[in-house]
Design a protein around this motif. Structure first.
Motif, PDB file in Angstrom:
ATOM      1  N   GLU A 112       0.913  -1.068   0.012  1.00 51.90           N
ATOM      2  CA  GLU A 112       0.091  -0.086   0.035  1.00 51.90           C
ATOM      3  C   GLU A 112       0.833   1.216   0.137  1.00 51.90           C
ATOM      4  O   GLU A 112       0.301   2.204  -0.542  1.00 51.90           O
ATOM      5  CB  GLU A 112      -0.845   0.069   0.950  1.00 51.90           C
ATOM      6  N   GLN A 113       1.978   1.201   0.590  1.00 56.87           N
ATOM      7  CA  GLN A 113       2.831   2.212   0.593  1.00 56.87           C
ATOM      8  C   GLN A 113       4.249   2.116   0.182  1.00 56.87           C
ATOM      9  O   GLN A 113       5.403   2.197   0.985  1.00 56.87           O
ATOM     10  CB  GLN A 113       3.069   2.835   2.148  1.00 56.87           C
ATOM     11  N   PRO A 114       4.579   1.591  -0.954  1.00 51.48           N
ATOM     12  CA  PRO A 114       6.134   1.108  -1.437  1.00 51.48           C
ATOM     13  C   PRO A 114       6.952   2.278  -1.346  1.00 51.48           C
ATOM     14  O   PRO A 114       8.193   2.062  -1.304  1.00 51.48           O
ATOM     15  CB  PRO A 114       5.850   0.880  -3.039  1.00 51.48           C
ATOM     16  N   ASP A 115       6.334   3.607  -1.593  1.00 52.92           N
ATOM     17  CA  ASP A 115       7.205   4.923  -1.343  1.00 52.92           C
ATOM     18  C   ASP A 115       7.951   5.099   0.153  1.00 52.92           C
ATOM     19  O   ASP A 115       8.617   6.113   0.156  1.00 52.92           O
ATOM     20  CB  ASP A 115       6.463   6.223  -1.703  1.00 52.92           C
ATOM     21  N   ALA A 116       7.540   4.122   0.997  1.00 58.10           N
ATOM     22  CA  ALA A 116       8.185   4.347   2.349  1.00 58.10           C
ATOM     23  C   ALA A 116       9.549   3.572   2.228  1.00 58.10           C
ATOM     24  O   ALA A 116      10.518   4.139   3.246  1.00 58.10           O
ATOM     25  CB  ALA A 116       7.201   3.286   3.537  1.00 58.10           C
ATOM     26  N   LEU A 117       9.703   2.909   1.155  1.00 58.68           N
ATOM     27  CA  LEU A 117      11.194   2.262   0.832  1.00 58.68           C
ATOM     28  C   LEU A 117      11.871   3.209  -0.021  1.00 58.68           C
ATOM     29  O   LEU A 117      13.145   3.396   0.370  1.00 58.68           O
ATOM     30  CB  LEU A 117      11.037   1.058   0.076  1.00 58.68           C
ATOM     31  N   GLU A 118      11.409   4.026  -0.788  1.00 59.77           N
ATOM     32  CA  GLU A 118      12.055   5.030  -1.790  1.00 59.77           C
ATOM     33  C   GLU A 118      11.039   5.842  -2.263  1.00 59.77           C
ATOM     34  O   GLU A 118      10.141   5.472  -2.700  1.00 59.77           O
ATOM     35  CB  GLU A 118      12.552   3.884  -2.728  1.00 59.77           C
ATOM     36  N   ASP A 119      11.461   7.113  -2.345  1.00 60.85           N
ATOM     37  CA  ASP A 119      10.494   7.987  -3.184  1.00 60.85           C
ATOM     38  C   ASP A 119      10.183   7.859  -4.441  1.00 60.85           C
ATOM     39  O   ASP A 119      11.225   7.548  -5.260  1.00 60.85           O
ATOM     40  CB  ASP A 119      11.016   9.566  -2.907  1.00 60.85           C
ATOM     41  N   GLY A 120       8.901   7.663  -4.862  1.00 62.34           N
ATOM     42  CA  GLY A 120       8.529   7.458  -6.105  1.00 62.34           C
ATOM     43  C   GLY A 120       8.195   6.104  -6.547  1.00 62.34           C
ATOM     44  O   GLY A 120       7.798   5.712  -7.690  1.00 62.34           O
ATOM     45  N   LEU A 121       8.430   5.320  -5.348  1.00 62.17           N
ATOM     46  CA  LEU A 121       8.267   3.779  -5.716  1.00 62.17           C
ATOM     47  C   LEU A 121       6.726   3.432  -5.833  1.00 62.17           C
ATOM     48  O   LEU A 121       6.117   3.900  -4.979  1.00 62.17           O
ATOM     49  CB  LEU A 121       9.155   2.882  -4.579  1.00 62.17           C
ATOM     50  N   ARG A 122       6.300   2.585  -6.823  1.00 64.58           N
ATOM     51  CA  ARG A 122       4.906   2.237  -6.962  1.00 64.58           C
ATOM     52  C   ARG A 122       4.926   0.850  -7.329  1.00 64.58           C
ATOM     53  O   ARG A 122       5.776   0.265  -7.974  1.00 64.58           O
ATOM     54  CB  ARG A 122       4.358   3.310  -7.925  1.00 64.58           C
ATOM     55  N   LEU A 123       3.780   0.181  -6.857  1.00 71.23           N
ATOM     56  CA  LEU A 123       3.684  -1.266  -6.832  1.00 71.23           C
ATOM     57  C   LEU A 123       3.104  -1.552  -8.241  1.00 71.23           C
ATOM     58  O   LEU A 123       2.324  -0.831  -8.963  1.00 71.23           O
ATOM     59  CB  LEU A 123       2.863  -1.597  -5.664  1.00 71.23           C
ATOM     60  N   VAL A 124       3.785  -2.577  -8.775  1.00 72.71           N
ATOM     61  CA  VAL A 124       3.268  -3.183 -10.206  1.00 72.71           C
ATOM     62  C   VAL A 124       2.335  -4.450  -9.829  1.00 72.71           C
ATOM     63  O   VAL A 124       1.364  -4.480 -10.275  1.00 72.71           O
ATOM     64  CB  VAL A 124       4.274  -3.509 -11.209  1.00 72.71           C
ATOM     65  N   ARG A 125       3.064  -5.148  -9.010  1.00 74.39           N
ATOM     66  CA  ARG A 125       2.220  -6.608  -8.520  1.00 74.39           C
ATOM     67  C   ARG A 125       3.047  -7.316  -7.445  1.00 74.39           C
ATOM     68  O   ARG A 125       4.122  -7.157  -7.119  1.00 74.39           O
ATOM     69  CB  ARG A 125       2.352  -7.374  -9.787  1.00 74.39           C
ATOM     70  N   ARG A 126       2.023  -7.714  -6.411  1.00 74.26           N
ATOM     71  CA  ARG A 126       2.460  -8.636  -5.511  1.00 74.26           C
ATOM     72  C   ARG A 126       2.863  -9.928  -5.888  1.00 74.26           C
ATOM     73  O   ARG A 126       2.060 -10.576  -6.927  1.00 74.26           O
ATOM     74  CB  ARG A 126       1.559  -8.659  -4.151  1.00 74.26           C
ATOM     75  N   GLU A 127       3.585 -10.715  -5.046  1.00 73.91           N
ATOM     76  CA  GLU A 127       3.647 -12.158  -5.640  1.00 73.91           C
ATOM     77  C   GLU A 127       4.355 -12.591  -6.923  1.00 73.91           C
ATOM     78  O   GLU A 127       3.607 -13.246  -7.795  1.00 73.91           O
ATOM     79  CB  GLU A 127       2.686 -12.951  -5.222  1.00 73.91           C
ATOM     80  N   TRP A 128       5.035 -11.590  -7.635  1.00 75.47           N
ATOM     81  CA  TRP A 128       5.402 -11.662  -8.950  1.00 75.47           C
ATOM     82  C   TRP A 128       6.087 -13.285  -9.173  1.00 75.47           C
ATOM     83  O   TRP A 128       7.097 -13.544  -8.620  1.00 75.47           O
ATOM     84  CB  TRP A 128       6.306 -10.757  -9.428  1.00 75.47           C
ATOM     85  N   PRO A 129       5.526 -13.912 -10.219  1.00 76.97           N
ATOM     86  CA  PRO A 129       5.963 -15.230 -10.283  1.00 76.97           C
ATOM     87  C   PRO A 129       7.355 -15.542 -11.012  1.00 76.97           C
ATOM     88  O   PRO A 129       7.397 -14.690 -11.835  1.00 76.97           O
ATOM     89  CB  PRO A 129       4.768 -16.102 -11.176  1.00 76.97           C
ATOM     90  N   THR A 130       8.112 -16.278 -10.666  1.00 77.13           N
ATOM     91  CA  THR A 130       9.507 -16.741 -11.371  1.00 77.13           C
ATOM     92  C   THR A 130       9.493 -18.386 -11.005  1.00 77.13           C
ATOM     93  O   THR A 130       8.711 -18.959 -10.461  1.00 77.13           O
ATOM     94  CB  THR A 130      10.577 -16.116 -10.489  1.00 77.13           C
ATOM     95  N   GLU A 131      10.691 -18.734 -11.966  1.00 73.47           N
ATOM     96  CA  GLU A 131      10.839 -20.276 -11.888  1.00 73.47           C
ATOM     97  C   GLU A 131      11.263 -20.759 -10.651  1.00 73.47           C
ATOM     98  O   GLU A 131      11.068 -22.019 -10.414  1.00 73.47           O
ATOM     99  CB  GLU A 131      12.011 -20.483 -13.025  1.00 73.47           C
ATOM    100  N   ILE A 132      11.488 -19.935  -9.690  1.00 77.78           N
ATOM    101  CA  ILE A 132      11.875 -20.438  -8.474  1.00 77.78           C
ATOM    102  C   ILE A 132      11.275 -19.962  -7.176  1.00 77.78           C
ATOM    103  O   ILE A 132      11.431 -20.146  -6.043  1.00 77.78           O
ATOM    104  CB  ILE A 132      13.581 -20.076  -8.115  1.00 77.78           C
ATOM    105  N   GLY A 133      10.140 -19.098  -7.520  1.00 78.53           N
ATOM    106  CA  GLY A 133       9.195 -18.952  -6.382  1.00 78.53           C
ATOM    107  C   GLY A 133       9.008 -17.231  -6.624  1.00 78.53           C
ATOM    108  O   GLY A 133       9.355 -16.691  -7.269  1.00 78.53           O
ATOM    109  N   PRO A 134       7.839 -16.941  -5.849  1.00 79.26           N
ATOM    110  CA  PRO A 134       7.360 -15.396  -6.219  1.00 79.26           C
ATOM    111  C   PRO A 134       8.305 -14.450  -5.487  1.00 79.26           C
ATOM    112  O   PRO A 134       8.637 -14.439  -4.171  1.00 79.26           O
ATOM    113  CB  PRO A 134       5.856 -15.579  -5.585  1.00 79.26           C
ATOM    114  N   VAL A 135       8.307 -13.271  -6.180  1.00 77.61           N
ATOM    115  CA  VAL A 135       8.942 -12.350  -5.610  1.00 77.61           C
ATOM    116  C   VAL A 135       7.924 -11.086  -4.841  1.00 77.61           C
ATOM    117  O   VAL A 135       6.730 -11.008  -5.405  1.00 77.61           O
ATOM    118  CB  VAL A 135       9.636 -11.388  -6.646  1.00 77.61           C
ATOM    119  N   ASP A 136       8.076 -10.979  -3.681  1.00 73.81           N
ATOM    120  CA  ASP A 136       6.927 -10.242  -2.703  1.00 73.81           C
ATOM    121  C   ASP A 136       6.543  -9.283  -3.348  1.00 73.81           C
ATOM    122  O   ASP A 136       5.224  -9.083  -3.567  1.00 73.81           O
ATOM    123  CB  ASP A 136       7.731  -9.936  -1.522  1.00 73.81           C
ATOM    124  N   LEU A 137       7.132  -8.233  -3.637  1.00 74.48           N
ATOM    125  CA  LEU A 137       6.690  -7.026  -4.772  1.00 74.48           C
ATOM    126  C   LEU A 137       7.505  -6.616  -5.715  1.00 74.48           C
ATOM    127  O   LEU A 137       8.829  -6.664  -5.588  1.00 74.48           O
ATOM    128  CB  LEU A 137       6.753  -5.685  -3.345  1.00 74.48           C
TER     129      LEU A 137
END
Length: 224
Positions: A112-137
């Motif tokens: 909900e607040q990705p810009d808390a990590l870095e100014d201007g950061l915005r979410l594209v997708r949660r649990e982004w799938p990869t061959e070895i498991g999902p990336v959190d954000l």
């Protein structure tokens, strides 16, 4: 999954070279192409390993594991001196590790607040799938660059390794070859922070209470 206990010697060539003299070891061959070489000491970490995708060639007394690494090739050669045991099991689909409460809530709050990590950061997708498991954000930064965020309750060296593996897989896609990585946690171990810096990864400690607005940031007084 195939498990082999054998007296063997192991030679790795690729971006660097490594050699394990003959000894009794556990060899793990996973269905996803992962290969791990374990000793009966040294904790959970394998002595050597290859991440997927790999090509496994099982010959007469020699197992060769190959993997493309850019324009070069990584190669793990296992010479079997004596086969002591071998077993194979079909494990089926795994539901994955369920995150504990803090980790799950951190992911929800940062989504909900990705810009808390870095100014201007915005979410594209949660649990982004990869061959070895999902990336959190998976996010985009202020310059529209891709940023992969891995979230932990406590960030350890293993968390850094996990994020590094995700980036290795993501960057195989030409559209994601410049993807950055950020490790976010309620607490970051000093060794993990040092390894993040060495690998060019971002690292951030996140206060869940502040994200939720449950308390105000601590004020610091400065002398004039």
């Amino acid at each position: 999954m195939r498990l082999v206990v054998a007296r063997c010697e192991v030679t790795y060539t690729g971006r660097l070279s490594a050699y394990l003299p003959e000894a009794v070891r556990l060899l793990v061959f996973k269905a996803d192409g992962s290969v791990l070489v374990h000793a009966d000491s040294g904790g959970y970490k394998p002595l050597n390993w290859m991440t997927p995708p790999t090509v496994i060639e099982d010959g007469d007394g020699v197992i060769v594991v190959r993997k493309r690494a850019g324009r070069s090739e990584d190669r793990l050669e296992i010479r079997i001196g004596e086969l002591l045991a071998e077993v194979e099991h079909e494990l089926g689909e795994d539901s994955g590790l369920e995150k504990d409460g803090v980790e799950r809530h951190l992911q929800e709050a940062l989504a909900e607040q990705p810009d808390a990590l870095e100014d201007g950061l915005r979410l594209v997708r949660r649990e982004w799938p990869t061959e070895i498991g999902p990336v959190d954000l998976m996010c985009r930064d202020a310059d529209d660059g891709w940023v992969a965020v891995e979230i932990k309750r406590v960030a350890t060296i293993e968390a850094v390794e996990q994020l590094s593996r995700y980036l290795e897989v993501l960057r195989r896609d030409p559209t994601l070859e410049a993807c950055r990585g950020v490790l976010a946690a309620a607490s970051v171990k000093p060794q993990a922070r040092t390894l993040c810096e060495a690998r060019g990864l971002g690292c951030a400690e996140v206060d869940l209470g502040l994200l939720r607005g449950a308390r105000e940031p601590e004020l610091t007084l400065f002398e004039a």
